[in-house]
Design a protein around this motif. Sequence first.
Motif, PDB file in Angstrom:
ATOM      1  N   ARG A   1       0.889  -1.245  -0.177  1.00  0.00           N
ATOM      2  CA  ARG A   1       0.133   0.067  -0.025  1.00  0.00           C
ATOM      3  C   ARG A   1       0.935   1.331   0.091  1.00  0.00           C
ATOM      4  N   LEU A   2       1.817   1.203   0.866  1.00  0.00           N
ATOM      5  CA  LEU A   2       2.790   2.335   1.114  1.00  0.00           C
ATOM      6  C   LEU A   2       3.520   2.764  -0.234  1.00  0.00           C
ATOM      7  N   VAL A   3       4.008   1.695  -0.779  1.00  0.00           N
ATOM      8  CA  VAL A   3       4.918   1.805  -2.139  1.00  0.00           C
ATOM      9  C   VAL A   3       3.845   2.205  -3.127  1.00  0.00           C
ATOM     10  N   GLY A   4       2.717   1.735  -3.215  1.00  0.00           N
ATOM     11  CA  GLY A   4       1.786   2.084  -4.183  1.00  0.00           C
ATOM     12  C   GLY A   4       1.346   3.533  -4.392  1.00  0.00           C
ATOM     13  N   GLU A   5       1.370   4.085  -2.885  1.00  0.00           N
ATOM     14  CA  GLU A   5       1.078   5.746  -2.616  1.00  0.00           C
ATOM     15  C   GLU A   5       2.092   6.364  -3.154  1.00  0.00           C
TER      16      GLU A   5
ATOM     17  N   GLU B   1      -1.741   3.092 -10.017  1.00  0.00           N
ATOM     18  CA  GLU B   1      -3.288   3.163 -10.097  1.00  0.00           C
ATOM     19  C   GLU B   1      -3.858   1.946  -9.555  1.00  0.00           C
ATOM     20  N   ASP B   2      -4.975   1.874  -8.859  1.00  0.00           N
ATOM     21  CA  ASP B   2      -5.801   0.691  -8.216  1.00  0.00           C
ATOM     22  C   ASP B   2      -6.197  -0.156  -9.690  1.00  0.00           C
ATOM     23  N   GLY B   3      -5.587  -1.654  -9.182  1.00  0.00           N
ATOM     24  CA  GLY B   3      -5.828  -2.639 -10.007  1.00  0.00           C
ATOM     25  C   GLY B   3      -4.544  -2.816 -10.745  1.00  0.00           C
ATOM     26  N   THR B   4      -3.588  -2.112 -10.970  1.00  0.00           N
ATOM     27  CA  THR B   4      -2.343  -2.271 -11.668  1.00  0.00           C
ATOM     28  C   THR B   4      -1.159  -2.955 -10.787  1.00  0.00           C
ATOM     29  N   TYR B   5      -1.431  -3.329  -9.501  1.00  0.00           N
ATOM     30  CA  TYR B   5      -0.604  -3.873  -8.595  1.00  0.00           C
ATOM     31  C   TYR B   5      -1.118  -4.607  -7.686  1.00  0.00           C
ATOM     32  N   SER B   6      -0.540  -5.710  -7.034  1.00  0.00           N
ATOM     33  CA  SER B   6      -1.488  -6.437  -6.065  1.00  0.00           C
ATOM     34  C   SER B   6      -0.421  -7.220  -5.238  1.00  0.00           C
ATOM     35  N   THR B   7      -0.668  -7.970  -4.285  1.00  0.00           N
ATOM     36  CA  THR B   7       0.082  -8.645  -3.285  1.00  0.00           C
ATOM     37  C   THR B   7      -0.049 -10.227  -3.420  1.00  0.00           C
ATOM     38  N   THR B   8       0.987 -11.049  -3.351  1.00  0.00           N
ATOM     39  CA  THR B   8       0.928 -12.462  -3.322  1.00  0.00           C
ATOM     40  C   THR B   8       1.709 -13.002  -2.465  1.00  0.00           C
ATOM     41  N   PHE B   9       1.903 -14.284  -2.232  1.00  0.00           N
ATOM     42  CA  PHE B   9       2.867 -14.787  -1.260  1.00  0.00           C
ATOM     43  C   PHE B   9       3.377 -16.357  -2.061  1.00  0.00           C
TER      44      PHE B   9
END
Length: 345
Positions: A233-237, A242-250
């Motif tokens: 979230r902080l790196v995205g900010e 843009e929302d939908g262009t990045y996400s978190t996985t494990f």
Amino acid sequence: MKKGVLLVNLGSPDSTDPKDVKKYLDEFLMDERVVDLPYILRALLVKGIILNTRPKKSAEAYSKIWWEEGSPLIVLSERLQEKIDAYTSVPISLAMRYGSMTIENGLKELHDQGVDEVLLIPLYPQYAMATTETILVLAEEIRKEQFPQMEFTVMPPFYNHPDYIRVLSESIKESLEGKDYEHLLFSYHGVPKRHIRKSDITNGHCKMNGTCCATPSPAHEFCYSHQCHEVTRLVGEYLNLEDGTYSTTFQSRLGFDPWLTPYTDRTIEKMGLGGVKKLAIATPAFVSDCLETLEEIAMEGEEIFHEVGGKQFHVIPCLNTREDWVKVMSRWIDEWALQGAEATV
């Protein structure tokens, strides 16, 4: 009191020989904070099954990424230590939680230099019982038994520190400069979901229902899941993504127990099948490139992506020995050395 610093990373086998890999995996997986089963069950699983099947495969994986100087994780950690040592005013030692570069030896090296106040720095941005906690527990056991006059200060997880977020964000920005990508994946090392519940100091907040990580709680101080999502979230900010262009996985799950989701490998496959042709991936659970980044992501991940129709797969290096990262770490250390424990992160 004379101050010094002990940097601690994960560790590595001494070589790619299956015997050395087996020895390393035995120490690693028999840690009760890694495979958190009762001893008998843990021994049956690790010694009875895993160590009879996994070492050869893991040795082959290590051989793909091994450098002439040795394990990339060890070499990069040593380079980081050397660079920080050149900037700081106190002795800097390096140890690994597992393998030959023991915490005991690292503390002895500082003790032999007259150090009696140590800043322990687990080289993990996020807290987890299988990383930070196991380092601190073992270090304290060794201190009590062998260096009782030593005092410890522990650098807390720095996942949300503005300096870390800035350096991580700039590293991602620089790595992707001039590159075209459709989605940026933040892949973190996975842990079993039960680890999250065990680390919940409120005994009830962590439900892993998609909302608890974003709901303020004292549990977040020790919640690996929250801290990973917060980095994203902080790196995205910072990067104005843009929302939908990045996400978190494990990534890197082991066994059949439920682990944190979504899984990186399945997400890569799903995106490729869904028409994504250009994918970028960062691995912010690590500060140094290692088997999980160089082989599991950069090799296996790319292979999965190409097999399902993906075209461009951009892997963003860890912070490693970036100058801005070295300077941030050095400043944190000198602030502690000059002002005391209250000046740490």
